[in-house]
Design an enzyme around this catalytic site. Structure first.
Site, PDB file in Angstrom:
ATOM      1  N   SER A 252      30.138  11.309  77.330  1.00 24.48           N
ATOM      2  CA  SER A 252      30.764  10.065  76.896  1.00 24.48           C
ATOM      3  C   SER A 252      31.665   9.551  78.008  1.00 24.48           C
ATOM      4  O   SER A 252      31.871  10.222  79.009  1.00 24.48           O
ATOM      5  CB  SER A 252      31.589  10.297  75.629  1.00 24.48           C
ATOM      6  OG  SER A 252      32.800  10.927  75.996  1.00 24.48           O
ATOM      7  N   LYS A 253      32.196   8.372  77.783  1.00 25.98           N
ATOM      8  CA  LYS A 253      33.028   7.715  78.794  1.00 25.98           C
ATOM      9  C   LYS A 253      34.220   8.568  79.227  1.00 25.98           C
ATOM     10  O   LYS A 253      34.790   8.350  80.279  1.00 25.98           O
ATOM     11  CB  LYS A 253      33.547   6.383  78.230  1.00 25.98           C
ATOM     12  CG  LYS A 253      32.464   5.336  78.162  1.00 25.98           C
ATOM     13  CD  LYS A 253      33.061   4.020  77.706  1.00 25.98           C
ATOM     14  CE  LYS A 253      31.975   3.086  77.198  1.00 25.98           C
ATOM     15  NZ  LYS A 253      32.452   2.128  76.234  1.00 25.98           N
ATOM     16  N   ARG A 254      34.607   9.519  78.381  1.00 26.24           N
ATOM     17  CA  ARG A 254      35.762  10.371  78.688  1.00 26.24           C
ATOM     18  C   ARG A 254      35.652  11.031  80.056  1.00 26.24           C
ATOM     19  O   ARG A 254      36.609  11.139  80.800  1.00 26.24           O
ATOM     20  CB  ARG A 254      35.869  11.479  77.631  1.00 26.24           C
ATOM     21  CG  ARG A 254      36.976  11.346  76.645  1.00 26.24           C
ATOM     22  CD  ARG A 254      36.880  12.468  75.637  1.00 26.24           C
ATOM     23  NE  ARG A 254      35.505  12.624  75.144  1.00 26.24           N
ATOM     24  CZ  ARG A 254      34.746  13.690  75.318  1.00 26.24           C
ATOM     25  NH1 ARG A 254      35.201  14.731  75.934  1.00 26.24           N
ATOM     26  NH2 ARG A 254      33.510  13.740  74.845  1.00 26.24           N
ATOM     27  N   THR A 255      34.436  11.516  80.362  1.00 32.35           N
ATOM     28  CA  THR A 255      34.299  12.305  81.587  1.00 32.35           C
ATOM     29  C   THR A 255      33.644  11.538  82.735  1.00 32.35           C
ATOM     30  O   THR A 255      33.324  12.125  83.751  1.00 32.35           O
ATOM     31  CB  THR A 255      33.495  13.592  81.317  1.00 32.35           C
ATOM     32  OG1 THR A 255      32.371  13.239  80.531  1.00 32.35           O
ATOM     33  CG2 THR A 255      34.323  14.634  80.616  1.00 32.35           C
TER      34      THR A 255
END
Ligand code: GLU
Length: 489
Positions: A252-255
């Protein structure tokens, strides 16, 4: 039987890296069986519709070379390819299920369903439809219809049996029908649900192999029941494992970046992207790592796709990109660079186009081993496409090379200037020969001269080596920069 695979995106945003892998596996499987890879747009959930997303996905797919054989951009006999243009078809098939008692009208209001859900949640029960409308008589149904009560249509999920399917990757999957809801097939707004439209279309579009993300595995028993209700043979199912981030959680965009376009924007080569993505979940069972798309078509094996999630790691992508940057024919690479700039950085394109093509090519060739991707180039080529201004003099000093004061720097630069004046700079070899002998004749160590020359020509702490800089900048420019520095220090 012709193998037909498909990608069925919903127009909800950008093309995710995970979807690129889904497309790739569908593409490879179809191509290796001389089959057809098609694209269909699942746009029946109007609340999640994002304008322009499909056009954009198609553009991205075209730029990575995964062009569907049939779809909105290249229609064949199986269209329309947007589900929103196929509503009549779904209504007709729903009617068929109602007539054969495989589906039923549900007149429950959303308030009733909300209350039901809340009650079930309070009792920690699975949230499911309670079958309230499943046993209505023909008269009761007609009464409601005549009164214009809004309705949905639900599948009459058979009681007390198992639904079994064989997944190419996961093996045998068994689900009991007590765990399957009487799912809605047709919504009250007349739109089909994903399940109905997906099954009807896969059938009508002759899809033989459904290859999709593991998140769709729970839907598959419902689909199997629908195929049964229609009396159709289901396609073969293959659910590919989730893509994980380096934190081992769902990518996801988190990483990091998850949109394919973001990687294209950064100037990764599509060859590298495709090669790396192919290996996320599949390997050739040898130590080979580099595959062209043609090799992938020959070698890919759907049955060897792993069950466990695969980690998407940008460092690995960089590794593959470095390989292609180094090994690609320079004319081809140059062409790709220009195409990239036309699309993503016209400002820099205009700048480099004011120089000779041969100059730009030399720069690119020299930097292929220093960059990770095309977007690194503007920063790393500042001194090729602009002048070197005032240089921080401390950069010239180098403890290890024993360059301890500016007098030494001055002498080194003067020596370099005199070598340059009598040297043919047409090839790296001749530059190298001239400098090596000139430096040794003057009694210096190579580094003592080459380091100051490198700094004078680039003005930077890091750059290609002095000889390469001379080769690229040419005699005149190199002498001019050395003289400018001599004036400064
Ligand atoms: N429309 C679904 C999606 O957005 C397709 C799932 C499937 O391939 O069946 O991913």
């Amino acid at each position: 039987m012709t193998v037909v695979t498909r990608f069925a995106p919903s127009p909800t945003g950008y093309l995710h890296i995970g979807s690129l892998r889904t497309v790739l596996y569908n593409y490879l499987y179809a191509k290796q069986h001389n089959g057809k890879f098609m694209l269909r747009v699942e746009d029946t959930d109007r609340t999640r519709y994002v304008e322009g997303s499909i056009e954009n996905m198609l553009k991205v797919l075209a730029s990575v070379g995964l062009i569907p054989d049939e779809g909105p951009n290249n229609p064949g006999d199986l269209g329309p390819y947007y589900q929103s243009e196929r509503l009549d078809i779904y209504t007709q098939y729903v009617q068929q299920l109602i007539d054969s008692d495989m589906a039923y009208y549900c007149f429950c209001s959303s308030e009733r369903l909300d209350t039901l859900r809340k009650e079930q949640q309070e009792l920690s029960l699975p949230t499911k439809y309670d079958g309230h409308c499943r046993y209505m008589t023909a008269e009761e149904i007609q009464e409601q219809l005549d009164a214009g009560v809004p309705y949905t249509v639900r599948l009459k999920v058979p009681k007390d049996r198992e639904v079994v399917f064989h997944d190419t990757i996961k093996g045998k999957v068994t689900v009991h029908t007590k765990d399957i809801d009487d799912q809605v097939l047709l919504k009250s707004d007349g739109f089909p649900t994903y399940h109905l439209a997906n099954v009807v279309d896969d059938h009508l579009m002759n899809v033989t192999h459904v290859i999709r993300g593991d998140e769709w595995t729970p839907s598959t028993p419902k689909h199997i029941l629908l195929y049964e209700a229609f009396g159709w043979t289901p396609p073969t199912f293959s659910h590919i494992p989730l893509l994980l981030g380096i934190d081992k959680k769902k990518l996801s965009k988190r990483t990091g970046d998850v949109a394919v376009e973001q990687y294209l924007e950064k100037g990764y080569l599509t060859e590298a992207l495709i090669n790396y993505i192919a290996l996320l979940g599949w390997n050739p069972k040898t130590t080979e790592e580099f595959f062209t798309i043609t090799e992938l078509i020959a070698r890919f094996n759907l049955e060897h796709v792993h069950k466990a999630g695969a980690i998407f790691d940008v460092d690995r992508l960089d590794f593959f990109n470095a390989h292609y940057l180094k090994s690609m024919d320079i004319d081809m690479l140059y062409h790709k660079w220009i195409t990239y700039l036309e699309r993503y950085n016209t400002e820099f394109l205009v700048k480099i186009q004011s120089y000779d093509e041969s100059y730009n090519m030399k720069i690119l060739r020299e930097l292929t081993t220093r960059i990770k991707k095309f977007s690194d180039l503007p920063e790393l080529t500042k001194f090729f496409y602009g002048e070197v201004g005032a240089v921080d003099t401390s950069l010239f000093l180098h403890e290890k090379m024993k360059i301890t004061d500016m007098t030494m720097v001055q002498e080194a630069l003067k020596l370099a200037r005199s070598i340059l004046e009598t040297t043919d700079v047409g090839s790296l070899e001749s530059i190298k020969d001239a400098f090596i002998s000139g430096i040794s004749n003057a009694g210096y160590k190579n580094g003592q001269v080459l380091w100051p020359v490198r700094v004078a020509l680039s003005g930077e702490e890091f750059s290609p080596g002095a000889l390469e800089l001379v080769y690229i900048l040419g005699k005149e420019k190199s002498i001019e920069r050395i003289e400018n520095i001599l004036k400064q220090i």
